[in-house]
Structures are given as C-alpha cells and as structure tokens.
Write an enzyme that holds these catalytic residues in place. Structure first.
Site, mmCIF file in Angstrom:
data_model
loop_
_atom_site.group_PDB
_atom_site.id
_atom_site.type_symbol
_atom_site.label_atom_id
_atom_site.label_comp_id
_atom_site.label_asym_id
_atom_site.label_seq_id
_atom_site.Cartn_x
_atom_site.Cartn_y
_atom_site.Cartn_z
ATOM 1 C CG ASP A 35 -2.073 0.983 1.108
ATOM 2 O OD1 ASP A 35 -2.494 1.262 -0.038
ATOM 3 O OD2 ASP A 35 -2.550 1.477 2.136
ATOM 4 C CG LEU A 36 5.407 2.822 -1.223
ATOM 5 C CD1 LEU A 36 5.549 3.401 0.175
ATOM 6 C CD2 LEU A 36 6.706 2.149 -1.651
#
Length: 306
Positions: free
Chosen positions: A199-200
């Site tokens: 979830d960068l």
C-alpha cells in the site's frame, strides 16, 4: 494528568466513526475495541514510560499519539486489529529504518508500536506528481529484500482471486474479469519471495528529519514489487480524472515508478490491471457499493489494457 491516562476524550471523533460498528476482527468488535482503547493506551504509557506532548491524529485503522520518553521524541501507534496490520512490526524491523519509519518497540498482542516521529502533515500529495512517483519507485528499490516465512505469500492470495474473477459480477464487464482470471494464472510463477509494501502510495510516505521521505503503514506481503505499483494509480485521483487522456496519464505514472524501482513494467501493468478488477468486484459485494469507487476501478483497469 497525561492525556495517555485520560485518553477517552482525546480519541478523534472522525476515528470513532471509522471504527464504530465494525464487526469482530479477529475477536473484538469496533465498539468493544474503542471502549477498551483508553485503558490500553494508559497501560502502554506506563510500560514504555511515555508522556503525551502533541495532538492525537489518525489514519483509517490506527491512532497515533506524539509523545516523549525521557528526552526522546517518539510516537505511539495503536491499530484496530486487522490482518493487514498483524505483521507490520516485523516488516519495519526488517527494514530497520532504511527507507521506512524506524521501529523502536512493539507490542504485537496489543497491536501497538513505538515509532520515530515524522512530519505527519507533509506527505507526497504536495510535490509535483512525477517527482512523487520517482520517490515511491526509489523507496521500493530501497525496501526490497527477501521475505521471511512469516509473511503471507502473494501466490496464496491468488487462490482466492482467481475464482473471484472467474465468477465475476454483473456490474463489472465480463471481458475484464475473464482477462484478469487468465492473467492471474500466468502471474503466479515467480510472484513470491520479496518483502513488499503493498500500500505504498502518496499518503503513506511522510517527510522526516533524518531523511527527506520515509514509508509508513506497510501492509507487508511476500510478493513481488510489480504488484505494489497499483496504489500509485488510484491515489491523487483528481489529477488523473482531470487529465486530457486518462490512459496516457496513468501509464506515465506506472512507467516512472517502474523505472525508478527497477521492476518489469509489463508485470506492473498486468498486476495493476488485476488489482483494479478485483477491487471492482469487491466493491460490488459491499452492502452499499460506492458508485464513484466502482467507476474508478473500472476506468483504471481499462487504462491498463491495450
């Protein structure tokens, strides 16, 4: 008395609204967890010798409390118990502050961590978009390392996603779901083994004193970094939707991140496509599907096809 020993009134109202009514996960409801949170924070403050010294803030699944321990500034993060956060402390431990926020201490049983302080109101929403994409790609390259056996394997997730796409949804074009199911079968080979931050995106990178930018909230997985590009496409969405050509705009984002990270652009494209399709199907299964979100997932999926 420290806010840490009278924390109930300090829980942000917006965070209460996010958690209240959540079902038990894994063994406590959102309401029960909120009721117990003040006592838990007080216990952690005593054990870690913390004194609060700043405004409480929050994300979707955690409260973050600026503190100091002696002369050391720290932040206390307490997460709502959910699977994606279960091994967050192990990922941060593995990264050891290299490209990610530094972990000082962890209490996994209480879903709590003590972290270095970052500039919580300065993220990658502010810089020019392609510069922000380059930063994210550079962080992927720095965070890359072998995953240890504790982390869920991406190939294991495929066992759920392939039938999901095969079954499809009346609200998602059949050609997209069929293509996603086929691609998932092809992507299985070589998809495990690297510790990735799945979830960068722009809000999960914060400014810091010791480095310009550091990743937070990893949601770790044993996978491949090509899988992790997709969140860069669905965040800062206003800029994508305002673009003259959405497909060209999104492909440019994907290309910049892939080049900066040193990953295969074709696999990033394929993974991004299937993540959008699965997101779309899951959205249709919600009790009250978000029509805007569903439209966004389908738009990005179509932009990833030739």
């Amino acid at each position: 008395m420290s806010v840490l020993h009278d924390f109930g009134p300090s829980i942000p109202a917006a965070f209460r609204e996010l958690v209240q009514g959540r079902p038990a996960e894994p063994a406590i409801s959102g309401d029960d967890w909120l009721a117990h949170l003040p006592a838990q924070v007080a216990e952690l403050a005593d054990e870690w010798d913390l004194v609060a010294d700043g405004r409480v803030w929050h994300g979707v699944c955690a409260v973050v409390i600026p503190c100091h321990r002696g002369n050391e500034p720290v932040v206390l993060k307490v997460s709502w118990p959910h699977e994606e956060a279960r091994l967050e402390h192990l990922a941060l431990q593995a990264w050891a502050g290299q490209g990610a926020v530094r972990l000082i201490a962890a209490d996994p049983a209480r879903w709590a961590m003590l972290l270095e302080p970052l500039v919580h109101d300065r993220n990658l929403d502010a810089p020019e978009l392609l510069e922000a994409c380059e930063v994210i790609g550079g962080l992927m390259r720095r965070l890359d390392r072998p995953a240890t056996p504790q982390f869920t394997r991406l190939s294991h997730e495929l066992d759920r996603w392939i039938p999901l796409c095969q079954n499809g949804s009346p609200l998602v074009p059949r050609r997209l779901t069929e293509q996603a199911a086929s691609l998932l079968a092809d992507l299985r080979d070589g998809c495990d083994g690297r510790l990735i931050h799945q979830d960068l995106h722009f809000q999960n990178v914060l400014a810091a004193e010791r480095e310009p930018w550091l990743a937070i909230d990893p949601k770790p997985l044993s996978g491949e970094w090509a899988f992790a590009v997709a969140p860069v496409l669905w965040n800062r969405w206003d800029e994508a939707s305002a673009a003259y050509n959405v497909r060209t705009h999104l492909r440019l984002r994907l290309g910049v991140v892939s080049e900066a990270a040193g990953i295969d652009e074709d696999r990033a494209l394929a993974w991004s496509f299937v993540r959008m399709v699965t997101n779309a199907i899951w959205e249709t299964q919600e009790r009250a599907p978000d029509k805007d979100a569903l439209s966004r997932w389908i738009t990005i999926a179509k932009a990833m096809t030739d």
